[in-house]
Design a protein around this motif. Sequence first.
Motif, PDB file in Angstrom:
ATOM      1  N   SER A 182       0.827  -1.204   0.000  1.00 49.68           N
ATOM      2  CA  SER A 182       0.000   0.000   0.000  1.00 49.68           C
ATOM      3  C   SER A 182       0.864   1.258   0.000  1.00 49.68           C
ATOM      4  O   SER A 182       0.516   2.264  -0.617  1.00 49.68           O
ATOM      5  N   ASN A 190      -8.336  -0.982   1.302  1.00 47.90           N
ATOM      6  CA  ASN A 190      -8.062  -0.332   2.585  1.00 47.90           C
ATOM      7  C   ASN A 190      -8.867  -0.977   3.710  1.00 47.90           C
ATOM      8  O   ASN A 190      -8.373  -1.122   4.838  1.00 47.90           O
ATOM      9  N   ARG A 198      -7.406  -2.714   7.139  1.00 45.39           N
ATOM     10  CA  ARG A 198      -7.880  -2.372   8.482  1.00 45.39           C
ATOM     11  C   ARG A 198      -8.366  -3.606   9.218  1.00 45.39           C
ATOM     12  O   ARG A 198      -8.158  -3.757  10.427  1.00 45.39           O
ATOM     13  N   THR A 254      -4.988   8.354   8.200  1.00 42.44           N
ATOM     14  CA  THR A 254      -4.231   7.261   7.591  1.00 42.44           C
ATOM     15  C   THR A 254      -2.919   7.015   8.318  1.00 42.44           C
ATOM     16  O   THR A 254      -2.376   5.913   8.244  1.00 42.44           O
ATOM     17  N   SER A 255      -2.419   8.018   9.037  1.00 40.99           N
ATOM     18  CA  SER A 255      -1.144   7.865   9.746  1.00 40.99           C
ATOM     19  C   SER A 255      -1.322   7.410  11.182  1.00 40.99           C
ATOM     20  O   SER A 255      -0.369   6.921  11.790  1.00 40.99           O
TER      21      SER A 255
END
Length: 377
Positions: A35, A46, A50, A178-179
């Motif tokens: 990714s 995504n 997760r 996202t981080s």
Amino acid sequence: MSDTITTSDIAAPQDAAALLHRFLRRLRDRRAAQSASRPQQPADANDEQRALTLADAAMSDCLGDDDWLRRPRQVAVVGPTQTGKSSVVNWMLGAPVAEVSPLAGFTIHPQGFARGGDIDAPWTDRLFPGRRRTPRAELSRDDLVAYSLEWVAGDGCDPDAAFQVVWDTPDFDSLAATSYGDAVLESIALADVIVLVLSKEKYSDLSVWRLLRLIEPLARPLVVCVNKLTPDSAQPVLRSVRERLSEFGGEYRGAPVVALSYLERASEYPPSAAELRRVVREQMEAVDRGARAPGACRLIRAHWDAWVAPIEAETAAQHAWRDVCAEAIRAALEAYERDFLNHPQRFDTFRRAVVELSQLLEPPRTAAVLGSVRWLA
């Protein structure tokens, strides 16, 4: 740890779970690396990443010794940006312990507030594997692999609260998430009760319902808290939230929904804060930590095919490539034998070329003799 997992790694039946955990972790890391090289991923890719992160955290929580069974009850307060998660934490604890800010993405680390238990006991070492426990005042945006766990002063706290640790968590819907979004999933994995905080602006966000679909197999008790409601918005918003919950199965279909009214000042307490604490206490009384492992298994089964599909496709491609190479080699050997070794004219030419090549490579005094011998042969 070696790079290959084999059946010899299983020394006893209970090691199968640890072996599966190792596989999922390596699969998660591999997909994360892929990714990173391809930032523009489809939404379903995504979601599967997760799910891998959540499964890894859920299994980490169950494996090893039994310290996790003895730790205080945990409540994870989760929700999208600017729904008032930190305020809800304060209302649940009855004290202004979580810092509140109007800025989106203000909380980016899991921050725990303990009302009971020994926060230096061994169970605290396994809360967030791979993250460092850091004093809350020292949490930094430059260090996203950290969390805090602190005592809450007892004077202003709700004395009837059954929960002992409440976690204020980052958002999961902003671009910046996202981080640090993995921290939300890890908080959910360790929680005994999940409090999902929505607002009249964010109750219909797709990210909210995708998250609920993701965590549903874990079957952790859920309380939905709809914050910042005005008198004219309360009924339609609450009706819509309950309708969306009815689409789920199991306990989430009838999950309790608590309405919290809009407040002008963050220091105020909504009238229904006491109801929120009561509902969470009721959910906490129904907690069964023995159901954690089955919940993790349901999550893994729900996503297993999607997780291993790329591996199966890659393996099939490797086998197909080997078959193509084997067939090409077979055809080349067949053509070589037909056109050179077994051809009545070309074979003599081929033998002469071999003899001349040998003469070039062998000592000068023996080359002629060897050549005549080869030719006679």
